[in-house]
Design a protein around this motif. Structure first.
Motif, PDB file in Angstrom:
ATOM      1  N   ASP A  38       0.862  -1.182   0.000  1.00 14.74           N
ATOM      2  CA  ASP A  38       0.000   0.000   0.000  1.00 14.74           C
ATOM      3  C   ASP A  38       0.897   1.231   0.000  1.00 14.74           C
ATOM      4  O   ASP A  38       1.756   1.364   0.865  1.00 14.74           O
ATOM      5  N   MET A  39       0.717   2.100  -0.994  1.00 15.43           N
ATOM      6  CA  MET A  39       1.492   3.340  -1.092  1.00 15.43           C
ATOM      7  C   MET A  39       0.516   4.510  -1.067  1.00 15.43           C
ATOM      8  O   MET A  39      -0.539   4.437  -1.700  1.00 15.43           O
ATOM      9  N   ASN A  40       0.875   5.579  -0.356  1.00 13.69           N
ATOM     10  CA  ASN A  40      -0.075   6.646  -0.129  1.00 13.69           C
ATOM     11  C   ASN A  40       0.647   7.984  -0.024  1.00 13.69           C
ATOM     12  O   ASN A  40       1.742   8.066   0.525  1.00 13.69           O
ATOM     13  N   LEU A  41       0.001   9.036  -0.540  1.00 14.94           N
ATOM     14  CA  LEU A  41       0.457  10.418  -0.365  1.00 14.94           C
ATOM     15  C   LEU A  41      -0.706  11.219   0.196  1.00 14.94           C
ATOM     16  O   LEU A  41      -1.802  11.189  -0.357  1.00 14.94           O
ATOM     17  N   GLN A  42      -0.472  11.924   1.314  1.00 15.26           N
ATOM     18  CA  GLN A  42      -1.543  12.652   1.999  1.00 15.26           C
ATOM     19  C   GLN A  42      -1.147  14.105   2.247  1.00 15.26           C
ATOM     20  O   GLN A  42       0.023  14.403   2.480  1.00 15.26           O
ATOM     21  N   ARG A  43      -2.156  14.958   2.241  1.00 15.59           N
ATOM     22  CA  ARG A  43      -1.982  16.363   2.630  1.00 15.59           C
ATOM     23  C   ARG A  43      -2.872  16.606   3.843  1.00 15.59           C
ATOM     24  O   ARG A  43      -4.078  16.390   3.793  1.00 15.59           O
ATOM     25  N   GLU A  44      -2.271  17.041   4.925  1.00 10.80           N
ATOM     26  CA  GLU A  44      -2.985  17.240   6.180  1.00 10.80           C
ATOM     27  C   GLU A  44      -3.052  18.724   6.509  1.00 10.80           C
ATOM     28  O   GLU A  44      -2.068  19.438   6.366  1.00 10.80           O
ATOM     29  N   THR A  45      -4.223  19.185   6.933  1.00 13.15           N
ATOM     30  CA  THR A  45      -4.378  20.567   7.395  1.00 13.15           C
ATOM     31  C   THR A  45      -5.052  20.559   8.766  1.00 13.15           C
ATOM     32  O   THR A  45      -5.857  19.680   9.069  1.00 13.15           O
ATOM     33  N   LEU A  46      -4.698  21.522   9.573  1.00 13.80           N
ATOM     34  CA  LEU A  46      -5.328  21.728  10.874  1.00 13.80           C
ATOM     35  C   LEU A  46      -6.109  23.026  10.801  1.00 13.80           C
ATOM     36  O   LEU A  46      -5.553  24.062  10.447  1.00 13.80           O
ATOM     37  N   SER A  47      -7.390  23.002  11.138  1.00  8.77           N
ATOM     38  CA  SER A  47      -8.210  24.205  10.997  1.00  8.77           C
ATOM     39  C   SER A  47      -7.802  25.301  11.978  1.00  8.77           C
ATOM     40  O   SER A  47      -8.011  26.478  11.711  1.00  8.77           O
ATOM     41  N   PHE A  48      -7.202  24.937  13.098  1.00 12.11           N
ATOM     42  CA  PHE A  48      -6.799  25.924  14.093  1.00 12.11           C
ATOM     43  C   PHE A  48      -5.623  26.771  13.611  1.00 12.11           C
ATOM     44  O   PHE A  48      -5.509  27.939  13.946  1.00 12.11           O
ATOM     45  N   TYR A  49      -4.734  26.150  12.807  1.00 13.45           N
ATOM     46  CA  TYR A  49      -3.574  26.842  12.257  1.00 13.45           C
ATOM     47  C   TYR A  49      -3.771  26.988  10.751  1.00 13.45           C
ATOM     48  O   TYR A  49      -3.564  26.037  10.009  1.00 13.45           O
ATOM     49  N   GLU A  50      -4.175  28.161  10.290  1.00 11.86           N
ATOM     50  CA  GLU A  50      -4.511  28.378   8.878  1.00 11.86           C
ATOM     51  C   GLU A  50      -3.379  28.035   7.932  1.00 11.86           C
ATOM     52  O   GLU A  50      -3.598  27.498   6.858  1.00 11.86           O
ATOM     53  N   ASP A  51      -2.147  28.347   8.290  1.00 11.16           N
ATOM     54  CA  ASP A  51      -1.022  28.146   7.391  1.00 11.16           C
ATOM     55  C   ASP A  51      -0.373  26.769   7.513  1.00 11.16           C
ATOM     56  O   ASP A  51       0.593  26.484   6.822  1.00 11.16           O
ATOM     57  N   TYR A  52      -0.892  25.924   8.388  1.00  7.21           N
ATOM     58  CA  TYR A  52      -0.269  24.612   8.598  1.00  7.21           C
ATOM     59  C   TYR A  52      -0.626  23.659   7.455  1.00  7.21           C
ATOM     60  O   TYR A  52      -1.777  23.457   7.128  1.00  7.21           O
ATOM     61  N   ARG A  53       0.379  23.092   6.824  1.00  8.12           N
ATOM     62  CA  ARG A  53       0.219  22.063   5.800  1.00  8.12           C
ATOM     63  C   ARG A  53       1.277  21.004   6.070  1.00  8.12           C
ATOM     64  O   ARG A  53       2.455  21.328   6.262  1.00  8.12           O
ATOM     65  N   SER A  54       0.883  19.774   6.036  1.00  3.98           N
ATOM     66  CA  SER A  54       1.814  18.679   6.217  1.00  3.98           C
ATOM     67  C   SER A  54       1.586  17.680   5.092  1.00  3.98           C
ATOM     68  O   SER A  54       0.447  17.362   4.760  1.00  3.98           O
ATOM     69  N   TYR A  55       2.672  17.211   4.506  1.00  5.28           N
ATOM     70  CA  TYR A  55       2.584  16.210   3.448  1.00  5.28           C
ATOM     71  C   TYR A  55       3.259  14.940   3.944  1.00  5.28           C
ATOM     72  O   TYR A  55       4.372  14.979   4.463  1.00  5.28           O
ATOM     73  N   VAL A  56       2.562  13.831   3.792  1.00  4.71           N
ATOM     74  CA  VAL A  56       3.053  12.551   4.280  1.00  4.71           C
ATOM     75  C   VAL A  56       2.986  11.544   3.142  1.00  4.71           C
ATOM     76  O   VAL A  56       1.970  11.443   2.459  1.00  4.71           O
ATOM     77  N   ALA A  57       4.080  10.822   2.930  1.00  4.83           N
ATOM     78  CA  ALA A  57       4.106   9.723   1.971  1.00  4.83           C
ATOM     79  C   ALA A  57       4.562   8.480   2.709  1.00  4.83           C
ATOM     80  O   ALA A  57       5.485   8.545   3.527  1.00  4.83           O
ATOM     81  N   TRP A  58       3.895   7.377   2.464  1.00  2.00           N
ATOM     82  CA  TRP A  58       4.315   6.154   3.124  1.00  2.00           C
ATOM     83  C   TRP A  58       4.078   4.935   2.247  1.00  2.00           C
ATOM     84  O   TRP A  58       3.243   4.943   1.352  1.00  2.00           O
ATOM     85  N   ILE A  59       4.841   3.910   2.521  1.00  2.22           N
ATOM     86  CA  ILE A  59       4.709   2.612   1.865  1.00  2.22           C
ATOM     87  C   ILE A  59       4.570   1.565   2.963  1.00  2.22           C
ATOM     88  O   ILE A  59       5.346   1.550   3.924  1.00  2.22           O
ATOM     89  N   MET A  60       3.571   0.722   2.815  1.00  4.27           N
ATOM     90  CA  MET A  60       3.339  -0.338   3.790  1.00  4.27           C
ATOM     91  C   MET A  60       3.392  -1.680   3.066  1.00  4.27           C
ATOM     92  O   MET A  60       2.828  -1.831   1.989  1.00  4.27           O
TER      93      MET A  60
END
Length: 130
Positions: free
Chosen positions: A103-125
């Motif tokens: 399983d391979m995945n690319l995700q973009r995560e945002t937190l509503s409390f921090y408007e400018d917060y963006r996190s990108y996560v890629a993983w292989i399982m």
């Protein structure tokens, strides 16, 4: 539907989950789950509770090869907006032989409390099932 209740020396946690698979066509389907969590800190008696939701739209391209998009929304403490999280992503699952999963995945995560917060996560399982 599933239920989990766990406890250790510091906390107690209960999870209630409702999940399902909805076929759209022969090769397209949706998996979705919604979970309610209640976690109690036994030392301070603080008990945040909240809900998380996950939905995947899956495309079965070929026997054993699936592409998907995903959407996840969670707030595990409904009284504290710092825990309000949204995830968008896409990935692929591959089952080349019985008992094997990639399983391979690319995700973009945002937190509503921090408007400018963006996190990108890629993983292989890689899973091997007995």
């Amino acid at each position: 539907m599933s239920y989990l209740r766990g406890r250790d020396l510091i906390k107690q946690r209960s999870l209630y989950t409702l999940w399902g698979i909805i076929p759209i066509t022969k090769n397209v389907f949706i998996t979705s789950e919604i979970t309610h969590q209640n976690k109690i800190n036994l030392l301070s008696n603080i008990s945040p509770e909240g809900i998380s939701h996950s939905t995947k739209l899956l495309f079965d391209l070929w026997r054993g090869l699936t592409l998907y998009t995903l959407f996840e929304k969670s707030n595990l403490d409904k009284n504290n907006p710092i825990y309000d999280k949204t995830i968008y992503g896409f990935g692929t699952q591959f089952f080349p032989r019985p008992h094997w999963e990639f399983d391979m995945n690319l995700q973009r995560e945002t937190l509503s409390f921090y408007e400018d917060y963006r996190s990108y996560v890629a993983w292989i399982m890689v899973n091997f099932y007995l």
